[in-house]
Scaffold this motif. Structure first.
Motif: not given
Length: 393
Positions: A37-41, A45-47
């Motif tokens: 999940i942390m590697q999802l673009p 972007k949101d983070f």
């Protein structure tokens, strides 16, 4: 030597997931998914967007000239006190609330000691419109009244923990009980680099934005990415983990962790885990832990509500036992004096937790050309009553 977590969730001999069977599905769901999940673009972007637009990052790296002159070395302050909500805690809660949404959780629980993590959790729950329950020791509720009021204003339910020492350890116990009872819809936002794997690693990764920024900012100011030393206070240790993260494998950077000695390491009223702790299991991970000869957890004590935890995160336990980190402990009295000194020399009132880190300069000498970065993890508003009573202001 590797100072980061391995694929099994251990830092050296410390870490792992020592959990009741009832919690296995929750923790396993997180472990299987958190890195993906942390590697999802979309997640990145949101983070990044929330850190910039909502939290106010990057936080400044400030050369404290008068404080530096007093101690004859070059001291930079990483200004996490300027984050929205007043401390580094929000870096992690922003990351974890996005994680919870990806996992389709509809309810958030948290534990808090000093109240800053509770406020940061209540803040992101308000932002996302998600139910929030915060467990807090009865003693901490009294000494951190402004933060309790903030949590309630933000719409959180604050539940007092009335067992044991009625502080952070007991609040964590209550939160874990809640999670066992609500395994499907609830995500537990742990506020430090403690708990079962993957929490210590996940929280450290969210907080690693601190050291990522330090590298870039030092490059601009000193034409090099690495300081000689990074200093941070350690209770559970999330602000420290964030400040150390990108320097863990760079042995040229000295890592200094500052714990709370309370009324003195051997006084029986202390939270200096590195000096007093032995290997044990607390809140789901194997780490260094203050305990009696027969393995009962001893009650920690510190004037700062955020440092009176009987253990330390597994990353820090490994940094200590491997010798990679230099661990110092500071008494209540020395921390309070250091907080006053920073206030009067730099016009910055630090949280009492952070004041412990500033106290080391009285005894730990540095060279005049050393570059020392101190993680100024939180601001002192929440501690004004303690400062007022201590100094008769």
């Amino acid at each position: 030597m590797n100072y980061n977590v391995n694929e099994k969730g251990y830092y050296g001999e410390f870490g792992g997931a020592y959990i009741p069977e009832m919690l296995y599905p929750n923790v396993e769901e997180l472990r299987i998914n958190y890195l993906r999940i942390m590697q999802l673009p979309s997640f990145k972007k949101d983070f990044d967007s929330l850190l910039k637009e909502y939290v106010g990052r990057p936080t400044p790296l400030y050369l404290a000239e008068r404080f530096s002159a007093k101690y004859n070395t070059k001291i930079y302050l990483k200004r996490e006190d300027l984050c929205h909500t007043g401390a580094h805690k929000v870096n992690n809660t922003v990351g974890q609330i996005l994680m919870a949404k990806h996992l389709k959780k509809t309810r958030i629980i948290a534990e808090t000691g000093a109240g800053q993590h509770g406020v940061a959790t209540a803040t992101v729950c308000a932002l996302m419109g998600i139910e929030c329950v915060v467990y807090m020791g009865e003693v901490d509720i009294k000494r951190q009244a402004p933060n309790v009021a903030r949590m309630k204003m933000l719409g959180a339910t604050v539940v007092p923990a009335t067992s044991g020492s009625k502080t952070l350890k007991d609040a964590t116990n209550e939160a874990i009980r809640d999670w066992i009872n609500n395994p499907i819809n609830t995500h537990y936002i742990i506020g430090s680099v403690v708990g079962p794997h993957p929490y210590p690693d996940m929280v450290a990764r969210f907080q690693s934005v601190i050291s990522a920024e330090i590298k870039q900012q030092l490059l601009e100011k000193e034409q090099k990415e690495s300081p000689d030393f990074v200093v941070a206070c350690v209770g559970g240790g999330s602000n420290a983990a964030g400040a150390y993260y990108h320097y863990l494998e760079d042995e040229n950077v000295g890592i200094i962790a500052v714990e709370a000695a309370g009324k003195g390491i051997q006084s029986g009223e202390s939270a200096a885990t590195s000096a007093l702790g032995k290997t044990g299991v607390i809140h789901g991970s194997k780490t260094l832990l203050m305990q009696t000869k027969d393995g009962q957890i001893t009650e920690p004590y510190s004037i700062s509500a955020g440092l009176d935890y009987p253990g330390v995160g597994p990353m820090h336990a490994h940094l200590f036992t491997s010798g990679r980190g230099e661990f110092l402990s500071v008494t209540d009295a020395d921390a309070m004096e250091a907080g006053l000194k920073l206030s009067q020399l730099e016009g910055i009132i630090p949280a009492i937790e952070t004041s412990h880190a500033f106290a080391i300069f009285e005894t730990r000498k540095f060279k005049p050309d050393d570059i020392v970065v101190v993680n100024l993890s939180g601001r002192g508003d929440k501690d004004l009553q303690t400062y007022i009573e201590y100094f008769n202001l």
